[in-house]
Design a protein around this motif. Structure first.
Motif, PDB file in Angstrom:
ATOM      1  N   GLY A 126       0.790  -1.228   0.000  1.00  0.00           N
ATOM      2  CA  GLY A 126       0.000   0.000   0.000  1.00  0.00           C
ATOM      3  C   GLY A 126       0.816   1.268   0.000  1.00  0.00           C
ATOM      4  N   VAL A 127       2.103   1.181   0.322  1.00  0.00           N
ATOM      5  CA  VAL A 127       2.948   2.376   0.298  1.00  0.00           C
ATOM      6  C   VAL A 127       3.270   2.714  -1.155  1.00  0.00           C
ATOM      7  N   ARG A 128       3.030   3.954  -1.551  1.00  0.00           N
ATOM      8  CA  ARG A 128       3.238   4.391  -2.930  1.00  0.00           C
ATOM      9  C   ARG A 128       4.535   5.168  -3.115  1.00  0.00           C
ATOM     10  N   ASN A 129       4.922   5.913  -2.071  1.00  0.00           N
ATOM     11  CA  ASN A 129       6.063   6.806  -2.245  1.00  0.00           C
ATOM     12  C   ASN A 129       6.602   7.196  -0.881  1.00  0.00           C
ATOM     13  N   VAL A 130       7.871   7.548  -0.843  1.00  0.00           N
ATOM     14  CA  VAL A 130       8.509   8.119   0.341  1.00  0.00           C
ATOM     15  C   VAL A 130       9.253   9.358  -0.128  1.00  0.00           C
ATOM     16  N   VAL A 131       8.896  10.518   0.443  1.00  0.00           N
ATOM     17  CA  VAL A 131       9.484  11.775  -0.020  1.00  0.00           C
ATOM     18  C   VAL A 131       9.979  12.588   1.161  1.00  0.00           C
ATOM     19  N   GLN A 132      11.060  13.297   0.951  1.00  0.00           N
ATOM     20  CA  GLN A 132      11.551  14.194   1.990  1.00  0.00           C
ATOM     21  C   GLN A 132      10.925  15.564   1.797  1.00  0.00           C
ATOM     22  N   VAL A 133      10.494  16.149   2.894  1.00  0.00           N
ATOM     23  CA  VAL A 133       9.918  17.490   2.905  1.00  0.00           C
ATOM     24  C   VAL A 133      10.639  18.290   3.989  1.00  0.00           C
ATOM     25  N   PRO A 134      10.462  19.606   4.032  1.00  0.00           N
ATOM     26  CA  PRO A 134      11.198  20.401   5.022  1.00  0.00           C
ATOM     27  C   PRO A 134      11.018  19.955   6.465  1.00  0.00           C
ATOM     28  N   SER A 135       9.855  19.400   6.794  1.00  0.00           N
ATOM     29  CA  SER A 135       9.596  19.003   8.182  1.00  0.00           C
ATOM     30  C   SER A 135      10.036  17.589   8.509  1.00  0.00           C
ATOM     31  N   GLY A 136      10.446  16.789   7.514  1.00  0.00           N
ATOM     32  CA  GLY A 136      10.865  15.418   7.795  1.00  0.00           C
ATOM     33  C   GLY A 136      10.747  14.533   6.572  1.00  0.00           C
ATOM     34  N   VAL A 137      10.313  13.295   6.800  1.00  0.00           N
ATOM     35  CA  VAL A 137      10.177  12.324   5.722  1.00  0.00           C
ATOM     36  C   VAL A 137       8.729  11.829   5.707  1.00  0.00           C
ATOM     37  N   ALA A 138       8.075  11.948   4.546  1.00  0.00           N
ATOM     38  CA  ALA A 138       6.666  11.571   4.415  1.00  0.00           C
ATOM     39  C   ALA A 138       6.535  10.226   3.722  1.00  0.00           C
ATOM     40  N   VAL A 139       5.704   9.363   4.303  1.00  0.00           N
ATOM     41  CA  VAL A 139       5.353   8.094   3.676  1.00  0.00           C
ATOM     42  C   VAL A 139       3.950   8.242   3.107  1.00  0.00           C
ATOM     43  N   VAL A 140       3.829   8.087   1.791  1.00  0.00           N
ATOM     44  CA  VAL A 140       2.567   8.297   1.082  1.00  0.00           C
ATOM     45  C   VAL A 140       2.011   6.933   0.678  1.00  0.00           C
ATOM     46  N   ALA A 141       0.756   6.679   1.051  1.00  0.00           N
ATOM     47  CA  ALA A 141       0.205   5.336   0.854  1.00  0.00           C
ATOM     48  C   ALA A 141      -1.261   5.396   0.468  1.00  0.00           C
ATOM     49  N   ASP A 142      -1.812   4.215   0.188  1.00  0.00           N
ATOM     50  CA  ASP A 142      -3.216   4.122  -0.207  1.00  0.00           C
ATOM     51  C   ASP A 142      -4.164   4.466   0.933  1.00  0.00           C
ATOM     52  N   HIS A 143      -3.723   4.217   2.158  1.00  0.00           N
ATOM     53  CA  HIS A 143      -4.582   4.464   3.306  1.00  0.00           C
ATOM     54  C   HIS A 143      -3.714   4.703   4.542  1.00  0.00           C
TER      55      HIS A 143
END
Length: 731
Positions: free
Chosen positions: A255-272
Motif C-alpha cells: 500500500g505504500v506508494r512513495n517516500v518523499v523528503q519534505v522540510p519538516s521530515g520524511v513523508a510516507v505516502v500510501a493508499d490508506h
C-alpha cells in the motif's frame, strides 16, 4: 494581525462565483472596510436570475443560506451569526441553512483584516456586519414586494420569510429574483432591541443535526477517488533535521506508494492510513538533533527562577513599588508555576491538498484561512486566489489550528507537491502531543505589601516565560517595547493592581527552542490562576472572607462586582456544605467578558483513585454584554470549565533530553467523563460592550478549585496541575 486586504469588485465576484444562486447585498460597517457590490445582471448571473453575494442568498424554495466568514469549531458561530442575519431579515428560522465561506477578501475579519477565527471575537466583530446583511436583503425583498403588490414600501411588512401588504402575501423565494435586480439602499435601519425575536433568546444550534446524522464533514472525513494518505516522520527534538534515511523497508509495506523528503521530515505516502503508519514505522532515519537536544524541564524551571531574580522589562508601573515594599511592615511573597500544555483537540491535525493545472484545493479545519492561502500560494508559485481553501468543521482547535507559520497546512502542501498526487497528510495523536506549538511554561514571583487592614498597597510582580509572538509574522506589530501583551494580560491590567499607587510588573521572555502558541484563553489561562490565587492568599492573610475581600477591592469595577455578586448568591456562598467539602471563588475578566466562578471541592479517600481531588459543582456567572444566544453562552462556559479543569487537575508536558515525554491521553491526561462536575451558568443582564464566550470560562476554574482546596486543607497549592501533599491526600 495588522494585515489589510483590499478586494476589488471583480476579484470579489470571481472569488464568490461558486457560491450558487443568491441575492446581492452591499453594505458598510462603521469602522470597517467597504465590501464589494455586484451590479444587477453582472458576472455570475445564472438561469434563474440570481447572482452570488458575500453573506447570504435566498433560493426559490425559500431557503436562506448564510455564509459564515469564521470557522465552526464547536463554539456555535454557525448558529449565532445566522441568528444575526435572520433577525434583521425576518427569515423563517426553519428555512435557514449555513455554509462555511470560501477564503476570499470579503470575509476578512472586521478588526484584523484577514480571514480568521480566534480571540473570542467572532460575535462582537460581526454583530453589525451580519445584521446589516440581513437588513439590506430585507429592504430589497420589501421593495420587490411593494412593486409586485402595487403599494408603497411603507405598507409592506415581513414575518417569517413572507412579505405582507393587506391580504397580499409573497414568499421570499418568489421575490428574490426581482429583488436581485434592484439597487441596494446606501443605508438601512436596524431593529430596536425591544423588537428582537431571536437575539437574546436561547436557540438550538444549527450544526447539531449535521453532526448527529454524520452529514457534517470534518477534515478527517475528506475522501475522493485518487486521494492518498501520508504520515510524516519528524525529528524527535525541536530544531532537529534529517541527516539521511533509508526507505527500503517502508516501500516494501503493501500500500505504500512513495517516500518523499519534505522540510519538516520524511513523508510516507500510501493508499490508506494504516499502510502509511506501518511504512513510517519501518523508516530508518538518522537525525541531526540540533541545538535543543539537552532541553530538560527541571533545568528550564531553574533557569526561569534565576531570571526572575533579575530586572525584567517593565510591562506596567506606577510609583515606586520596590521602595514601598522595602518600608512595608507586612508583606506576602509567593512563587507560582504552570507547565507547557498541548491543545490536544479530539480531531488530530490533518489537511488534504490537491494540486492541478487550475491551482490548488485545500480541505482542512483551519482558523487562519488567509495565512494558509498565502503560504500555500508561495510554496506552489501561485497567486493566492488560485489556492481554494475549503473550510471543514473543526473537531476542536483551542488555538492549535491558528499557527502564524501555517505549519500543518504548509507541510501538507509540501507533501502533495513532492508526491505529485492528491494527498491527505494526517497527524497521529502522538504526533499531535509531541508536535509542538504549546501553551508556554511560566514561573511568576510576587511580593505584595499590605496595610493594617490587610489591603494591598504595593505590588511587585515578575513573569518569566516564552512569548508566543516572538519570531512570528505578528511580532513587529504586536510586541511593543519588548512586551508581548499576551504574556502579561490579566496581570498588567488587573483591577487589583492598576489602582495601586505603587506597582511594577516585569517580564522576561526567554527563547527556549520550544514552539509555543496561543492556547484557549492565552495568557489569561495562567495569569488568571496566579492572580486569583494571590488575592485569595491576601484575603486569608487579612483574615477576611474571600468574597467580601474581593468586593472591597472591586468597588471601582462594577462589571467584575456584578459577576461576583451573582455567583456568590447563586452558589449559596457562606451556607453549609456536606462534611469534607469546601468552596473556592475566583473572578476574572478576559476577552471583554467578566466571569466569576465558585467551585465545590472534596478529597476522595478511595484507595487507588486516579486523582483524589473531586470537583462536585461549579457555579458560573458571566457578563458578556448582549448574549446573542444565551444557550450558546452557557454551552461555552461549560466547555471552558471542562477544558480548564483538565489543565487544573491533570495536564502537563515535560522534556527530557530534548524529547517530549508524554505521547497520548494515557500520560497527557485531560478531564474524564466521570470527573465532570455539575455546572450552573447564570448570565448577568447587560447591555454593556460585548465580549467573547469561547475562552473566558477557562481562566477562573483553576484558582476557584485551588482556593477551595486551601479552604478545605489549609494547604496553598501554587503549581498546576494541582497536587496534594501526601499528608493531605486523606483529609
Amino acid at each position: 494581525m495588522n494585515a489589510r486586504l483590499n478586494p476589488s469588485r471583480r476579484n470579489f465576484l470571481k472569488a464568490t462565483a461558486t457560491l450558487g444562486a443568491g441575492l446581492v447585498v452591499a453594505f458598510v460597517v462603521p469602522g470597517a472596510k467597504r465590501f464589494a457590490q455586484a451590479a444587477p445582471g453582472e458576472a455570475g448571473a445564472v438561469a434563474d436570475g440570481f447572482v452570488p453575494n458575500a453573506f447570504l442568498r435566498v433560493a426559490p424554495d425559500d431557503t436562506v443560506t448564510v455564509l459564515i466568514a469564521h470557522s465552526e469549531m464547536g463554539q456555535g458561530v454557525w448558529t449565532t451569526l445566522a441568528m444575526l442575519v435572520a433577525e434583521e431579515l425576518d427569515a423563517d428560522w426553519t428555512k435557514l441553512r449555513v455554509e462555511h465561506a470560501p477564503a476570499a477578501p470579503p470575509y476578512a475579519h472586521t478588526a484584523f483584516g484577514m480571514q480568521m477565527t480566534g480571540g473570542s471575537t467572532t460575535t462582537w466583530s460581526e454583530f453589525d456586519r451580519y445584521r446589516q446583511a440581513g437588513a439590506t436583503a430585507r429592504a430589497l425583498l420589501v421593495a420587490a414586494a411593494a412593486s409586485k403588490f402595487g403599494v408603497p414600501v411603507a405598507q409592506v411588512r415581513t414575518d417569517k420569510g413572507i412579505a405582507i401588504a393587506g391580504d397580499q402575501r409573497a414568499r421570499y423565494g418568489e421575490l428574490a429574483a426581482a429583488a436581485a435586480l434592484l439597487t441596494a439602499p446606501a443605508k438601512v435601519a436596524l431593529k430596536d432591541p425591544k423588537d428582537w425575536k431571536l437575539i437574546g433568546h436561547p436557540t438550538k444550534r444549527l450544526d447539531t443535526p449535521e453532526k448527529i446524522t454524520g452529514r457534517a464533514q470534518f477534515g478527517m472525513d475528506v475522501q475522493f477517488d485518487g486521494l492518498l494518505t501520508a504520515l510524516v516522520a519528524r525529528a524527535p527534538v525541536f530544531g532537529g533535521s534529517v541527516k539521511s534515511f533509508d526507505a527500503t523497508a517502508a516501500k516494501a509495506v503493501p500500500g505504500v506508494r512513495n517516500v518523499v523528503q519534505v522540510p519538516s521530515g520524511v513523508a510516507v505516502v500510501a493508499d490508506h492510513y494504516w499502510a502509511a503508519k506501518l511504512g513510517r514505522d519501518a523508516l530508518k532515519i538518522e537525525w541531526d538533533l540540533g541545538p535543543n537536544a539537552a532541553l530538560d524541564t527541571p533545568a528550564l524551571r531553574e533557569q526561569f527562577r534565576t531570571l526572575a531574580l533579575t530586572d525584567g522589562t517593565p510591562a506596567a508601573q506606577g510609583g515606586d513599588a520596590k521602595a514601598a515594599l522595602s518600608k512595608a511592615a507586612r508583606t506576602l511573597e509567593a512563587e507560582y508555576h504552570v507547565p507547557y500544555l498541548a491543545h490536544a483537540p479530539m480531531e488530530p491535525l490533518n489537511c488534504t491538498v490537491k494540486v492541478d493545472g487550475e491551482g490548488c484545493d485545500i480541505w482542512t479545519g483551519t482558523q487562519f484561512q488567509t495565512l494558509d492561502q498565502q503560504v500555500a500560494a508561495k510554496i506552489l508559485g501561485l497567486a493566492p486566489e488560485q489556492v481554494r481553501i475549503h473550510t471543514t468543521f473543526l473537531g476542536g482547535a483551542f488555538g492549535r489550528r491558528a499557527t502564524p507559520s501555517s505549519d500543518f497546512v504548509s507541510e501538507a502542501v509540501q507533501v502533495a507537491k513532492a508526491a505529485g498526487a492528491p494527498v491527505k497528510t494526517v497527524w497521529t495523536r502522538e504526533d499531535d502531543i509531541r508536535g509542538g506549538y504549546y501553551r508556554p511554561m511560566y514561573l511568576q514571583q510576587a511580593r505584595i505589601a499590605l496595610d493594617d487592614a490587610g489591603k494591598p498597597i504595593a505590588w511587585h510582580h515578575v513573569l518569566v516565560g516564552q512569548s508566543i509572538l516572538a519570531g512570528s509574522p505578528f511580532e513587529a506589530a504586536m510586541v511593543k517595547n519588548g512586551i508581548d501583551a499576551t504574556s502579561v494580560e490579566g496581570v498588567a491590567d488587573s483591577p487589583y493592581i492598576k489602582d495601586l499607587t505603587d506597582h511594577r510588573i516585569e517580564l522576561h521572555s526567554p527563547r527556549t527552542g520550544i514552539p509555543v502558541l496561543w492556547w484557549r484563553s492565552v495568557g489569561h489561562s495562567y495569569n488568571g490562576f496566579v492572580m486569583e490565587s494571590l488575592v485569595d492568599e491576601l484575603a486569608h492573610a487579612a483574615k477576611q472572607d474571600p468574597v467580601e475581600y474581593r468586593r472591597a477591592l472591586l468597588q471601582k469595577h462594577p462589571r467584575h462586582l456584578a459577576a461576583l455578586n451573582l455567583v456568590a448568591d447563586k452558589a449559596g456562598w457562606g451556607s453549609p456544605l456536606p462534611q469534607g467539602q469546601a468552596r473556592g471563588v475566583a473572578v476574572h475578566e478576559s476577552f471583554g467578558s467578566f466571569i466569576a466562578q465558585v467551585a465545590e471541592v472534596s478529597i476522595d479517600r478511595t484507595p487507588g483513585t486516579h486523582h483524589p481531588i473531586r470537583v462536585h459543582r461549579v457555579v458560573c456567572a458571566i457578563d458578556c454584554g448582549i448574549a446573542v444566544n444565551p444557550e450558546g453562552v452557557r454551552a461555552q462556559m461549560e466547555s471552558g470549565i471542562a477544558f480548564g479543569l483538565g489543565a487544573a487537575l491533570h495536564s502537563a508536558l515535560t522534556f527530557k533530553e530534548g524529547r517530549v515525554q508524554e505521547s497520548n491521553f494515557h500520560d497527557y491526561v485531560v478531564l474524564r467523563m466521570d470527573e465532570m462536575p455539575k455546572i450552573e451558568v447564570h448570565i448577568v443582564p447587560s447591555t454593556e460592550k460585548m465580549g467573547g464566550a469561547g475562552e473566558p470560562g477557562t481562566p477562573p476554574i483553576a484558582p476557584a478549585v485551588a482556593n477551595a482546596l486551601f479552604a478545605l486543607t489549609g494547604q496553598r497549592l501554587r503549581e498546576l496541575p494541582l497536587r496534594l501533599p501526601a499528608e493531605n491526600a486523606n483529609v
